[in-house]
Write an enzyme that holds these catalytic residues in place. Structure first.
Site, mmCIF file in Angstrom:
data_model
loop_
_atom_site.group_PDB
_atom_site.id
_atom_site.type_symbol
_atom_site.label_atom_id
_atom_site.label_comp_id
_atom_site.label_asym_id
_atom_site.label_seq_id
_atom_site.Cartn_x
_atom_site.Cartn_y
_atom_site.Cartn_z
ATOM 1 C CE LYS A 228 37.437 37.782 37.530
ATOM 2 N NZ LYS A 228 36.402 37.896 38.820
ATOM 3 C CE LYS B 279 38.134 46.718 31.640
ATOM 4 N NZ LYS B 279 37.880 46.067 31.422
ATOM 5 C CE LYS C 149 43.300 44.923 41.948
ATOM 6 N NZ LYS C 149 43.268 44.225 43.237
#
Ligand code: TRP
Length: 344
Positions: free
Chosen positions: A119, A202, A205
């Site tokens: 991240k 994957k 969103k």
């Protein structure tokens, strides 16, 4: 002091980030399991808005996403009476315990966390301190309730191990057996739902193409259309799971079918083996519409009445706090903070 929960049995805690646009991956990977688990465990489900602000958020959007995620939990079948559903920032014990855990966890432990490395990316110096200490807050979420079981996806396994390390280090440092070492419950085969446009990445969103995912708010027509357009290969389906090797898109669609039908992959393939996607896709579309469209409708209805959602979160927060407050009082006593004695 004993390490059992107040109920003397097992208690589940899990968290979900308040990000908009929940999709089939979130449903099959997490939410659906939460629905099942609430029948066998005392269950606490938390929308983790404190975790959300470890990266920049628009305040109005954060509030809206918190309601949306709550609505999706309810629409999927989580009962706000049977379970506790609330947003994290409403119960101050999460932050209080997180601070104490920041003083138990070691830099070396946090430095190993792969999610932080991912991240934070290349510009690590610019990541927030909150993003770095994200796992100590997660440990506090779980242990503020002395939860014994934590249903999570594979990607959270490392954070769960850290939670156990923190619980153990606390117990050792203060010579108590206060916190249980919570068990991860890693979900089975359905966890990894992949993009409908690319079976190797994957479902997400943040994918630019809306056709890559089935959103929990999609209506029947849209669900069927996205499955019709899903990427496939020209071959017929094999009659056993091993035959899906190297066929990422086929594997994904068969996996979705199996998960939605509550069957294993081999059983699905024993029905469809030898058939092409011309037969399989309409069957999958029908099943997906049957299982998902009512949920989307329910969710849209819930979102028309935000006050109702807010009331559910109010009630959940009060019930969560009633469990966490006496646990924190004991922790404060153990640590040596001068103050009101815990009720015993
Ligand atoms: N980190 C989890 C995720 O991104 C969410 C989460 C926060 C969580 N606190 C938790 C999950 C406590 C389980 C238990 O999916």
């Amino acid at each position: 002091m004993s390490a059992t929960t107040a109920a003397g049995g097992n208690r589940i805690f899990s968290g979900i980030q308040p990000t908009g646009n929940l999709h089939l991956g979130n449903y099959l990977g997490a939410i659906r399991n939460w629905v099942t688990l609430q029948d066998s465990f005392e269950s606490i489900y938390c929308v983790v808005d404190l975790h959300a602000i470890t990266v920049a958020q628009d305040p109005a959007q954060l509030r809206q996403s918190t309601r949306e995620v709550t609505a999706s939990l309810l629409a999927a079948g989580i009962s706000p009476e049977q379970s506790i559903v609330f947003n994290q920032s409403r119960v101050p014990m999460h932050s209080q315990l997180a601070w104490i855990f920041n003083c138990v966890a070691r830099l070396g432990w946090l430095n190993r966390m792969t999610q932080f490395k991912e991240k934070a990316g290349k510009n690590r110096e610019n990541a927030t301190v909150g993003l770095y200490s994200y796992p100590t807050l997660m440990a506090a979420d779980i242990l503020a309730y002395r939860a014994t079981h934590v249903p999570v996806g594979e990607d959270q396994k490392q954070h769960l191990e850290l939670t156990r390390d923190i619980a153990q280090a606390f117990n050792q440092a203060y010579e108590v057996e206060f916190f249980p070492l919570p068990e991860p419950q890693i979900f089975g085969s359905a966890t990894r739902v992949m993009s409908l446009r690319d079976g190797t990445s994957k479902m997400s969103k943040s994918d630019a193409s809306d056709n890559s995912r089935i959103n929990m708010t999609d209506d029947a027509d849209l669900i069927a259309q996205k499955i019709r357009k899903a990427k496939t290969d020209p071959d017929a389906l094999p009659s056993e799971a091993a035959g899906l090797e190297g066929r990422a898109e086929a594997q994904n669609l068969v996996g979705i079918f199996a998960a939605l039908a509550d069957r294993d992959v081999d059983s699905v393939l024993s029905e469809f083996g030898g058939q092409g996607f011309g037969v399989f896709k309409p069957a999958l579309a029908e099943l997906a519409v049957e299982k998902l469209a009512p949920m989307g409708k329910n969710m849209r209805m819930l979102l028309e009445n935000p006050d109702h959602i807010d009331n559910i979160l109010d009630d959940g927060a009060a019930r969560a706090e009633a469990i966490a407050a006496p646990i924190l009082a004991e922790v404060n006593e153990i640590v040596g903070f001068l103050g009101a004695k815990p009720q015993s």
